[in-house]
Design an enzyme around this catalytic site. Structure first.
Site, PDB file in Angstrom:
ATOM      1  N   HIS A 176       0.818  -1.215   0.000  1.00  0.00           N
ATOM      2  CA  HIS A 176       0.000   0.000   0.000  1.00  0.00           C
ATOM      3  C   HIS A 176       0.853   1.267   0.000  1.00  0.00           C
ATOM      4  CE1 HIS A 176      -3.889  -1.944   1.794  1.00  0.00           C
ATOM      5  NE2 HIS A 176      -3.938  -1.861   0.494  1.00  0.00           N
ATOM      6  N   GLU A 177       0.494   2.220  -0.842  1.00  0.00           N
ATOM      7  CA  GLU A 177       1.124   3.549  -0.879  1.00  0.00           C
ATOM      8  C   GLU A 177       2.638   3.501  -1.076  1.00  0.00           C
ATOM      9  OE1 GLU A 177      -0.978   5.735  -1.289  1.00  0.00           O
ATOM     10  OE2 GLU A 177      -2.644   4.487  -0.643  1.00  0.00           O
ATOM     11  N   GLY A 178       3.083   2.547  -1.866  1.00  0.00           N
ATOM     12  CA  GLY A 178       4.508   2.489  -2.188  1.00  0.00           C
ATOM     13  C   GLY A 178       5.228   1.370  -1.464  1.00  0.00           C
TER      14      GLY A 178
END
Length: 612
Positions: free
Chosen positions: A459-461
């Protein structure tokens, strides 16, 4: 009855971070310890009543698409409504927006209860992050029409970055945004474009929880030759509502051309819809033209800069989510270890089978696994709340203090996201281990916590993205000013802690670790070759994160001893035990991680594909 989480939050908020001192500032002047406690009480109650009982329900009753709409269990609707009605979507916003002007650190602490209760029953962090990005970069009309209606709970928000062919490589996105007619620049909701393209992995991209969904979409505006600009330079940001609206925020009755292409079925977070969305495919033709209608946010070509406001918020929120899942597993395995009878202690003559069995927690290795979870998860919670406190300082502090807080937050954001998502996942693994064979079954919640938490490493990188951001940008930007500031902040904690005899050895140990990190940073960049410097960015980030967590635990320990030097309170004694574990078992692990980064070891980078 006070829960362990509430006890921990109260200590971190008030004894450690001195959250009530923020009420001396004009923005928070209406607040007090009483109002902060009332917010925590409300969120704890909603989480207990509307979230926790349905954690398994949303895991087993996954979102379904009937061809027209996404079907979610009723408990998801009820939980979302209770959360929106509580005012938490706009808790930190201005009174003018219907907010409470609550310090962000208090908002973050209050949201912790929902993360422990059921992480995937809602995606409210995306709605608030979406609205915050519009507040910063949108026009006054966009703020009033879109952000305000997200904050008040009428509408939900998403973040549409990734595409099936591009993944995390945003420079390769192919979604197009063409000006919509000769008067495109005159639309009161912002310059109007028509978008065509596909977006993948969009959380809450389609549902019936709210009357509208506000998509924030990255797309490229073609150049005069009709071709998309290569790289990230050509990326712009657009508001693309599911249902079109007027300037008063009322639905016009027109469905925008945003279509659900499919639901992704994931390992965890199964309560949240995860979607593939098609923009402008023609399924919902709108206003006689081709493409989904979208409104430009900010300036053309600055979409990534605008979206990073939301992405950074989301990264910290994901770090908190990972932390709370780790704590959920810790609490479950602690309860199990206290109640499950198994085995007998070993005496001078071995085990005496005639003696009654003892609880699992009587065994040293069980205590080791519990203490590891406690040190990782409570340390991660402290780090995330510290980062939230930096947000408040950056917004309301004196000029220099505010600038320092923003700079420090820049450096810490990759750690706040990545460290909990790796180590609190390992905590979930230990929670399963403590349950033994039962841990693998759905009779106990720990296997779900692990599955839910496994997503947070992506998630998110991913770790690789966060590590490249840390070593490739954050520690070298502005001539290393952020890293220098962090070192000064850590040194101040070491100086403070040396006033306590028991903490002096830890301060000395942390001083060595800090110098090793600084030296490895310099050595990694010694050749000036980014490929060499970043070849071992992830081990570097792991070491950096452990050093940061040791600093956090040392600072927490100093606060403990300042208030309870004899450790009369069991909770304080527990915090000291967790700190002792971290310095004894965890901080020494950084040496080999830093070694490969410092010598720019190319073992991994130089492996040719056919060598695997």
């Amino acid at each position: 009855m006070t829960t362990p989480l509430r006890t921990t939050l109260d200590f971190l908020l008030h004894d450690w971070l001195q959250a009530c001192s923020l009420t001396d500032r004009e923005r928070f002047a209406d607040h007090s310890r009483e109002t902060f406690d009332a917010v925590l009480d409300t969120c704890e109650r909603i989480a207990r009543e509307k979230y926790a009982p349905f954690n398994r329900t949303v895991d087993t009753q996954e979102p379904q698409f009937d061809g027209e709409k996404v079907i979610l269990p009723q408990c998801t609707h009820d939980a979302r409504r209770a959360y929106a009605d509580s005012g938490m979507l706009s808790a930190a916003q201005d009174y003018a927006l219907g907010g409470m002007q609550l310090p962000y650190v208090v908002e973050s602490a209050a949201n912790a209860f929902f993360g422990v209760a059921s992480i995937s029953i809602g995606s409210n962090l995306l709605t608030t992050g979406n609205a915050n990005a519009i507040l910063v970069h949108g026009t006054p009309a966009q703020q009033q029409v879109f952000a305000a209606n997200e904050f008040n709970g009428r509408w939900a928000g998403t973040m549409c970055l990734s595409e099936p062919q591009a993944g995390s490589s945003l420079s390769d996105i192919a979604t197009r945004a063409e000006p919509d007619g000769a008067d495109f620049a005159d639309d009161p909701l912002g310059p109007r474009y028509r978008l065509t393209g596909n977006k993948m992995w969009i959380s809450s991209g389609e549902h019936e929880l709210t009357e509208n969904i506000v998509h924030l979409v990255l797309a490229k505006i073609p150049g005069p030759d009709g071709r998309l600009v290569a790289g990230t330079r050509g990326i712009s940001l657009f508001i693309v509502p599911k249902q079109l609206v007027d300037t008063e925020g009322q639905l016009t009755g027109e469905r925008n051309d945003v279509a659900l292409a499919g639901l992704n079925h994931k390992l965890g977070w199964r309560g949240t819809t995860n979607t593939l969305l098609n923009f402008g495919e023609g399924r919902y033709p709108v206003r006689g033209g081709a493409g989904a209608i979208g409104y430009l946010v900010g300036q053309p070509g600055e979409g990534l800069k605008c979206m990073f406001h939301m992405m950074n918020e989301a990264r910290i929120a994901i770090g908190m989510a990972a932390t709370m899942l780790g704590l959920a597993g810790y609490y479950a395995s602690l309860d199990y270890a206290k109640t499950r009878l198994q085995g007998r202690p070993v005496g001078a003559g071995g085990k005496d089978a005639t003696q009654p069995q003892v609880p699992l927690i009587a065994h040293a290795d069980i205590k080791r696994m519990l203490l590891a979870q406690k040190s990782w998860c409570e340390g991660a919670l402290a780090l995330n709340l510290y980062c939230a406190r930096l947000v408040d300082e950056g917004r309301t502090g004196e000029t220099q203090a505010a600038a320092n807080a923003r700079l420090l937050l820049e450096v810490l954001t990759p750690i706040a996201k990545s460290w909990p998502s790796e180590n609190c996942l390992e905590a979930n693994s230990l929670a399963i281990q403590i349950h033994g064979g039962y841990g693998y079954t759905r009779d106990f919640p720990v296997e779900q916590y692990w599955r839910d938490n496994r997503l947070n490493m992506i998630h998110e990188g991913t770790h690789g993205i966060q590590a490249a951001d840390l070593l490739g940008r954050k520690v070298v930007m502005q001539g290393g000013a952020g890293l220098t500031l962090l070192a000064e902040t850590i040194s101040a904690t070491m100086e403070r802690s040396r006033q306590h005899k028991a903490l002096a050895p830890w301060a000395d140990q942390l001083a060595v670790a800090l110098q090793d990190v600084l030296a490895a940073t310099q050595a990694a960049w010694a050749s000036g070759d980014p490929q060499e410097a970043l070849a071992n960015a992830v081990p570097y980030m792991q070491a950096f994160g452990h050093m940061v967590l040791a600093w956090v635990w040392l600072d927490v320990a100093a606060s403990v001893l300042e208030r309870d030097p004899a450790l009369h309170d069991a909770a304080n004694a527990g915090r000291m035990g967790a700190a002792r574990y971290f310095f004894g078992y965890e901080l020494p692990r950084i040496t080999p991680w830093l070694a490969v980064a410092a010598r720019r070891d190319m073992t991994c980078a130089q492996m040719a594909p056919d060598m695997f």
